[in-house]
Motif scaffolding. Structure first.
Motif, mmCIF file in Angstrom:
data_model
loop_
_atom_site.group_PDB
_atom_site.id
_atom_site.type_symbol
_atom_site.label_atom_id
_atom_site.label_comp_id
_atom_site.label_asym_id
_atom_site.label_seq_id
_atom_site.Cartn_x
_atom_site.Cartn_y
_atom_site.Cartn_z
ATOM 1 N N VAL A 108 0.710 -1.179 0.142
ATOM 2 C CA VAL A 108 -0.006 0.206 0.062
ATOM 3 C C VAL A 108 0.624 1.252 0.062
ATOM 4 O O VAL A 108 0.549 2.217 -0.914
ATOM 5 N N ALA A 109 1.765 1.002 0.995
ATOM 6 C CA ALA A 109 2.882 2.349 1.035
ATOM 7 C C ALA A 109 3.502 2.664 -0.184
ATOM 8 O O ALA A 109 3.690 3.621 -0.875
ATOM 9 N N VAL A 110 3.999 1.369 -1.005
ATOM 10 C CA VAL A 110 4.886 1.379 -1.788
ATOM 11 C C VAL A 110 4.198 2.055 -2.960
ATOM 12 O O VAL A 110 4.831 2.967 -3.836
ATOM 13 N N ARG A 111 3.208 1.398 -3.317
ATOM 14 C CA ARG A 111 2.332 2.024 -4.679
ATOM 15 C C ARG A 111 2.078 3.380 -4.447
ATOM 16 O O ARG A 111 2.077 4.084 -5.581
ATOM 17 N N SER A 112 1.582 4.043 -3.372
ATOM 18 C CA SER A 112 1.473 5.562 -3.267
ATOM 19 C C SER A 112 2.670 6.140 -3.464
ATOM 20 O O SER A 112 2.761 7.203 -4.162
ATOM 21 N N ALA A 113 3.760 5.759 -2.881
ATOM 22 C CA ALA A 113 5.174 6.355 -3.160
ATOM 23 C C ALA A 113 5.707 6.418 -4.411
ATOM 24 O O ALA A 113 5.906 7.383 -5.086
ATOM 25 N N VAL A 114 5.238 5.371 -5.386
ATOM 26 C CA VAL A 114 5.705 5.378 -6.528
ATOM 27 C C VAL A 114 4.881 6.478 -7.301
ATOM 28 O O VAL A 114 5.482 7.063 -8.414
ATOM 29 N N TYR A 115 3.819 6.782 -7.175
ATOM 30 C CA TYR A 115 2.903 7.771 -7.676
ATOM 31 C C TYR A 115 3.379 9.013 -7.304
ATOM 32 O O TYR A 115 3.327 10.122 -8.066
ATOM 33 N N VAL A 116 3.531 9.148 -6.055
ATOM 34 C CA VAL A 116 3.759 10.672 -5.417
ATOM 35 C C VAL A 116 5.135 11.295 -5.804
ATOM 36 O O VAL A 116 5.155 12.391 -5.815
ATOM 37 N N TYR A 117 6.203 10.533 -5.609
ATOM 38 C CA TYR A 117 7.497 10.869 -5.537
ATOM 39 C C TYR A 117 8.199 10.781 -7.067
ATOM 40 O O TYR A 117 8.328 9.550 -7.361
ATOM 41 N N PRO A 118 8.451 11.702 -7.523
ATOM 42 C CA PRO A 118 9.112 11.770 -8.899
ATOM 43 C C PRO A 118 10.406 10.841 -8.970
ATOM 44 O O PRO A 118 10.530 10.083 -9.957
ATOM 45 N N GLN A 119 10.989 10.849 -7.973
ATOM 46 C CA GLN A 119 12.286 9.857 -7.659
ATOM 47 C C GLN A 119 12.049 8.457 -7.961
ATOM 48 O O GLN A 119 12.818 7.632 -7.913
ATOM 49 N N ARG A 120 10.591 7.988 -7.878
ATOM 50 C CA ARG A 120 10.243 6.699 -7.911
ATOM 51 C C ARG A 120 9.778 6.201 -9.230
ATOM 52 O O ARG A 120 9.038 5.282 -9.257
ATOM 53 N N MET A 122 10.901 5.247 -11.847
ATOM 54 C CA MET A 122 11.470 4.132 -12.591
ATOM 55 C C MET A 122 10.675 2.810 -12.274
ATOM 56 O O MET A 122 10.683 1.718 -12.713
ATOM 57 N N ASP A 123 9.771 2.927 -10.906
ATOM 58 C CA ASP A 123 9.175 1.685 -10.331
ATOM 59 C C ASP A 123 7.729 1.655 -11.014
ATOM 60 O O ASP A 123 6.817 1.024 -10.628
ATOM 61 N N ARG A 124 7.552 2.759 -11.997
ATOM 62 C CA ARG A 124 6.101 2.731 -12.484
ATOM 63 C C ARG A 124 5.801 1.813 -13.521
ATOM 64 O O ARG A 124 4.979 2.174 -14.448
ATOM 65 N N SER A 125 6.195 0.644 -13.787
ATOM 66 C CA SER A 125 6.024 -0.302 -15.018
ATOM 67 C C SER A 125 4.511 -0.675 -14.578
ATOM 68 O O SER A 125 4.246 -1.047 -13.811
ATOM 69 N N PRO A 126 3.918 -1.217 -15.795
ATOM 70 C CA PRO A 126 2.568 -1.607 -15.570
ATOM 71 C C PRO A 126 2.794 -3.011 -14.706
ATOM 72 O O PRO A 126 1.552 -3.068 -13.893
ATOM 73 N N GLU A 127 3.624 -3.889 -14.990
ATOM 74 C CA GLU A 127 3.640 -5.107 -14.111
ATOM 75 C C GLU A 127 3.496 -4.878 -12.706
ATOM 76 O O GLU A 127 2.887 -5.533 -11.980
ATOM 77 N N ARG A 128 4.557 -4.001 -12.306
ATOM 78 C CA ARG A 128 4.863 -3.447 -11.069
ATOM 79 C C ARG A 128 3.607 -2.884 -10.203
ATOM 80 O O ARG A 128 3.134 -3.455 -9.316
ATOM 81 N N LEU A 129 2.994 -1.865 -11.067
ATOM 82 C CA LEU A 129 2.043 -1.433 -10.470
ATOM 83 C C LEU A 129 0.839 -2.522 -10.238
ATOM 84 O O LEU A 129 -0.085 -2.380 -9.291
ATOM 85 N N ALA A 130 0.514 -3.314 -11.045
ATOM 86 C CA ALA A 130 -0.864 -4.160 -11.205
ATOM 87 C C ALA A 130 -0.231 -5.192 -9.882
ATOM 88 O O ALA A 130 -1.246 -5.497 -9.230
ATOM 89 N N ALA A 131 0.886 -5.746 -9.833
ATOM 90 C CA ALA A 131 1.342 -6.569 -8.811
ATOM 91 C C ALA A 131 1.055 -5.793 -7.233
ATOM 92 O O ALA A 131 0.453 -6.395 -6.283
ATOM 93 N N LEU A 132 1.513 -4.750 -7.248
ATOM 94 C CA LEU A 132 1.151 -3.892 -6.077
ATOM 95 C C LEU A 132 -0.118 -3.626 -5.738
ATOM 96 O O LEU A 132 -0.683 -3.488 -4.373
ATOM 97 N N LEU A 133 -0.952 -3.223 -6.733
ATOM 98 C CA LEU A 133 -2.361 -3.136 -6.545
ATOM 99 C C LEU A 133 -2.955 -4.413 -6.058
ATOM 100 O O LEU A 133 -3.872 -4.513 -5.033
ATOM 101 N N ASP A 134 -2.760 -5.464 -6.632
ATOM 102 C CA ASP A 134 -3.337 -6.773 -6.166
ATOM 103 C C ASP A 134 -2.806 -7.078 -4.807
ATOM 104 O O ASP A 134 -3.815 -7.487 -3.768
ATOM 105 N N ALA A 135 -1.660 -6.986 -4.439
ATOM 106 C CA ALA A 135 -1.169 -7.554 -2.965
ATOM 107 C C ALA A 135 -1.590 -6.350 -2.082
ATOM 108 O O ALA A 135 -2.024 -6.830 -0.847
ATOM 109 N N GLY A 136 -1.741 -5.000 -2.384
ATOM 110 C CA GLY A 136 -2.289 -3.940 -1.441
ATOM 111 C C GLY A 136 -3.760 -4.206 -1.189
ATOM 112 O O GLY A 136 -4.139 -4.087 -0.136
ATOM 113 N N HIS A 137 -4.509 -4.587 -2.166
ATOM 114 C CA HIS A 137 -5.795 -4.836 -1.815
ATOM 115 C C HIS A 137 -6.232 -6.063 -1.004
ATOM 116 O O HIS A 137 -6.890 -6.004 -0.173
#
Ligand SMILES: N[C@@H](CCC(=O)N[C@@H](CS)C(=O)NCC(=O)O)C(=O)O
Length: 209
Positions: A108-120, A122-137
């Motif tokens: 949950v925190a990591v997916r928010s950080a990936v969106y909020v911080y420009p420094q993150r 590089m972590d915004r790949s669709p696969e990574r975002l989908a995996a974080l969404l599933d696990a966070g839910h």
């Protein structure tokens, strides 16, 4: 007076600011935000305080330091109304705090950080975002199961577990998570917010100098 190094925008830091506000503990606040190579957490001086280079970190008057948000919550929370007296309820409080670091924060925190911080970015790949969404839910579903059956995570009143998990749950929609359909969590967020002494994420103490 103690000094708290904390990131104004971070849930891990907010947990500590929230507990200290509830307990009326005064402190000097040093704000740390991402600032490339000059970020305070990368300096030699800061690395002697916390070799992991992370905040929150507390520095006591005698120069001793303590890091890891949940260890800091434990230090200040011990002996207060935020730590249940009953042994099993207290252990359940810790169960939720370990869950937060192992499961909730890393999704949950990591997916928010990936969106909020420009420094993150590089972590915004669709696969990574989908995996974080599933696990966070899944993490939110586990909380929802508890909070549909009781007002708080451990026992009948606010404990360190609620302060800890509120940090990133109340802002989970920043990471694209669906909170509104999870009624137990929605009501719990309101309950935590209405507790006397509550402060919001953007609240910082007045400078003491
Ligand atoms: N497990 C640690 C995580 C601390 C952490 O990741 N802090 C981040 C902010 S949320 C940080 O200090 N980032 C700044 C940096 O890495 O320089 C805790 O709970 O305190």
């Amino acid at each position: 007076m103690i000094t708290l190094y904390s990131m104004p925008s971070s849930g891990n830091s907010y947990k500590v600011r929230l507990l200290l506000a509830h307990l009326n503990v005064p402190y000097n606040h040093v704000a740390v935000e991402y600032d490339g190579d000059s970020t305070l957490t990368r300096t030699d001086d800061f690395l002697t305080k916390n070799p992991a280079g992370k905040v929150p970190t507390v520095e006591f008057d005698n120069g001793e330091c303590l890091s890891e948000s949940n260890a800091i919550l434990h230090y200040f929370g011990e002996g207060t109304r935020f730590v249940p007296q009953d042994r099993l309820t207290r252990a359940r409080m810790y169960q939720w705090m370990f869950f937060e670091q192992n499961f909730h924060e890393s999704t949950v925190a990591v997916r928010s950080a990936v969106y909020v911080y420009p420094q993150r970015e590089m972590d915004r790949s669709p696969e990574r975002l989908a995996a974080l969404l599933d696990a966070g839910h899944k993490a939110l579903d586990i909380m929802e199961a508890q909070l549909s059956n009781g007002p708080y995570l451990a026992g009948g009143s606010l404990s360190l577990a609620d302060i800890c998990l509120y940090g990133y749950t109340h802002s989970a929609e920043n990471g694209g998570f669906d909170i509104s359909s999870r009624k137990g969590i929605v009501q719990w967020i309101n309950r935590v917010r209405e507790e006397p002494g509550h402060v919001t994420l953007d609240w910082l103490p007045q400078p003491t100098f």
